[in-house]
Motif scaffolding. Sequence first.
Motif, short mmCIF file in Angstrom:
data_model
loop_
_atom_site.label_atom_id
_atom_site.label_comp_id
_atom_site.label_asym_id
_atom_site.label_seq_id
_atom_site.Cartn_x
_atom_site.Cartn_y
_atom_site.Cartn_z
N ARG A 99 0.83 -1.21 0.00
CA ARG A 99 0.00 0.00 0.00
C ARG A 99 0.86 1.26 0.00
NH1 ARG A 99 -3.29 -3.16 3.55
NH2 ARG A 99 -2.20 -2.27 5.35
N LEU A 100 1.99 1.21 0.70
CA LEU A 100 2.87 2.36 0.75
C LEU A 100 3.36 2.73 -0.65
CD1 LEU A 100 4.71 4.44 2.21
CD2 LEU A 100 6.39 2.61 2.45
N PHE A 101 3.76 1.74 -1.43
CA PHE A 101 4.24 2.02 -2.78
C PHE A 101 3.09 2.30 -3.73
CE2 PHE A 101 8.19 0.67 -1.10
CZ PHE A 101 9.18 1.07 -1.98
N GLY A 102 1.95 1.66 -3.53
CA GLY A 102 0.77 2.01 -4.31
C GLY A 102 0.36 1.02 -5.37
N CYS A 103 0.64 -0.26 -5.17
CA CYS A 103 0.19 -1.23 -6.18
C CYS A 103 -0.82 -2.22 -5.60
CB CYS A 103 1.38 -1.97 -6.79
SG CYS A 103 2.42 -2.86 -5.63
N ALA A 104 -1.48 -1.83 -4.52
CA ALA A 104 -2.55 -2.65 -3.93
C ALA A 104 -3.89 -1.98 -4.17
CB ALA A 104 -2.31 -2.84 -2.44
N ARG A 105 -4.88 -2.76 -4.49
CA ARG A 105 -6.24 -2.22 -4.66
C ARG A 105 -7.23 -3.23 -4.10
NH1 ARG A 105 -8.64 -4.86 -8.85
NH2 ARG A 105 -7.25 -5.94 -10.31
N GLN A 106 -8.38 -2.72 -3.75
CA GLN A 106 -9.44 -3.58 -3.22
C GLN A 106 -10.20 -4.22 -4.35
OE1 GLN A 106 -9.34 -3.64 -0.01
NE2 GLN A 106 -11.08 -4.88 0.60
N GLY A 107 -10.20 -5.55 -4.41
CA GLY A 107 -10.91 -6.26 -5.47
C GLY A 107 -12.40 -6.29 -5.24
N ASP A 108 -13.12 -6.72 -6.25
CA ASP A 108 -14.59 -6.81 -6.15
C ASP A 108 -15.03 -7.78 -5.07
OD1 ASP A 108 -14.77 -5.02 -8.25
OD2 ASP A 108 -14.93 -6.59 -9.78
N ASP A 109 -14.18 -8.75 -4.76
CA ASP A 109 -14.53 -9.74 -3.74
C ASP A 109 -14.12 -9.29 -2.34
OD1 ASP A 109 -11.83 -9.83 -4.04
OD2 ASP A 109 -11.68 -12.00 -4.39
N GLY A 110 -13.62 -8.04 -2.24
CA GLY A 110 -13.21 -7.51 -0.95
C GLY A 110 -11.78 -7.85 -0.57
N CYS A 111 -11.10 -8.66 -1.36
CA CYS A 111 -9.72 -9.03 -1.09
C CYS A 111 -8.77 -8.02 -1.74
CB CYS A 111 -9.42 -10.43 -1.62
SG CYS A 111 -10.39 -11.73 -0.81
N THR A 112 -7.56 -7.95 -1.23
CA THR A 112 -6.56 -7.04 -1.77
C THR A 112 -5.92 -7.66 -3.01
OG1 THR A 112 -6.07 -6.13 0.41
CG2 THR A 112 -4.41 -5.78 -1.30
N ALA A 113 -5.96 -6.91 -4.10
CA ALA A 113 -5.34 -7.36 -5.35
C ALA A 113 -4.04 -6.58 -5.56
CB ALA A 113 -6.29 -7.14 -6.53
N ILE A 114 -3.00 -7.28 -6.02
CA ILE A 114 -1.68 -6.67 -6.22
C ILE A 114 -1.41 -6.55 -7.71
CG2 ILE A 114 0.78 -6.80 -5.69
CD1 ILE A 114 -1.05 -6.63 -3.23
N THR A 115 -1.05 -5.36 -8.16
CA THR A 115 -0.64 -5.15 -9.54
C THR A 115 0.87 -5.30 -9.60
OG1 THR A 115 -2.46 -3.60 -9.89
CG2 THR A 115 -0.64 -3.55 -11.48
N ALA A 116 1.33 -6.31 -10.33
CA ALA A 116 2.77 -6.56 -10.41
C ALA A 116 3.48 -5.34 -11.00
CB ALA A 116 3.04 -7.80 -11.26
N THR A 117 4.39 -4.77 -10.22
CA THR A 117 5.05 -3.52 -10.59
C THR A 117 6.43 -3.48 -9.95
OG1 THR A 117 2.87 -2.44 -10.46
CG2 THR A 117 4.78 -0.99 -10.65
#
Length: 380
Positions: A99-117
């Motif tokens: 989250r600090l770097f900014g590649c985490a987002r909340q998925g539709d299922d409520g789980c945290t999704a990570i964008t590979a970056t």
Amino acid sequence: MLYPGDPVPPFRVRGLANPRYSFGSAAGRYVVVSFIGSAATPGAMTFYRQMRQTIGPFDDIFACAFIVTSDPQDEPAGHFEERYPGLRIFVDGDHAMTRLFGCARQGDDGCTAITATSWILDPGMRVIRVLPATDLMIHRDAICAALEGLMPAQEDRESWAPVLKVPGIFEPALCHDLIAYAGQRGLRESGFMNTDPTSGNTILQVDHRHKRRGDCTIEDPTLREAVQARIVRRLIPQVERSFQFKATRIERTIVSCYDAGTGGYFRPHTDNSTLGTAHRRFAVSIGLNAEEYEGGDLRFPEFGARTYRPDTGGAIVFSCSLLHEALPVTHGRRFVMLPFLYDEAAARIRLDNARHLDDPHLREQVLQSMGIPEESRTAG
């Protein structure tokens, strides 16, 4: 998200080899941070194997790399191993780093999704490139291409660290007396403060891979008062003018010796990174025999290869939050006095954090040095 030009704030994260890795300690070289989400991410294991099998630019001198997984099952499954030099693994199970770097987002299922970056940082821990990993199978090539042509930190001799140099704090005769006192009383092995990963308390640790130094505490009241009077009269006003900080307290009066016979060094570190040292504001290095040794200069890895050496009787002053190192002494012995400066607000922090000092003898020394009455020390 952290964008080019943004500094990465200090933080600690779980590593495979170090459960409380201080990320700022990697400064002084280019740093690549690659978030993959999980070993199960398509292409993640291929990317990891490519990074681990070929050192390339990741030699811990020009650059180092960190692969970050957010899957807590990856560690017990043994999917990843670190490689020295150049490749370390972080386990970001709570997604704090992601989250600090900014590649985490909340998925539709409520789980945290990570964008590979991947983020590429300069030696001062500032972002210079952000590289989305559209295909992890070839992502290493994109990282190496982004690093190509960058000037090695070791060649940067133009940058200046934010340090203050003040000559003439001690007279030559006082410098001689301090060295003689240390020779008469003897030097003891010098450790460093670290955080116990289990309790979180501050412990005194000795590790020759990190530090080789001898210390002598000045217990003679006349000599100690002479030292403190000169710091108060000649140094503290200069610190206030330069940094707009009014120091009211001095921590420790010691003569330290870095001896070429043992290498005499202190690897990159900060001086305020534990609960027991969080009160420290400015570090002071007062040279006692600058002409009598070789090597041993101060270096600040975040600010290039330039080195700094106080003259005999002169001082170098810098913020305790700066990553710095004492380079190995290659000939002779380097004698230096190493106090810390702080103020009344920091004194309250020091008093409150004394309970986190694991060694009761150290805790007693702190309370005594701060003027806490013996009956209060016993009661509390």
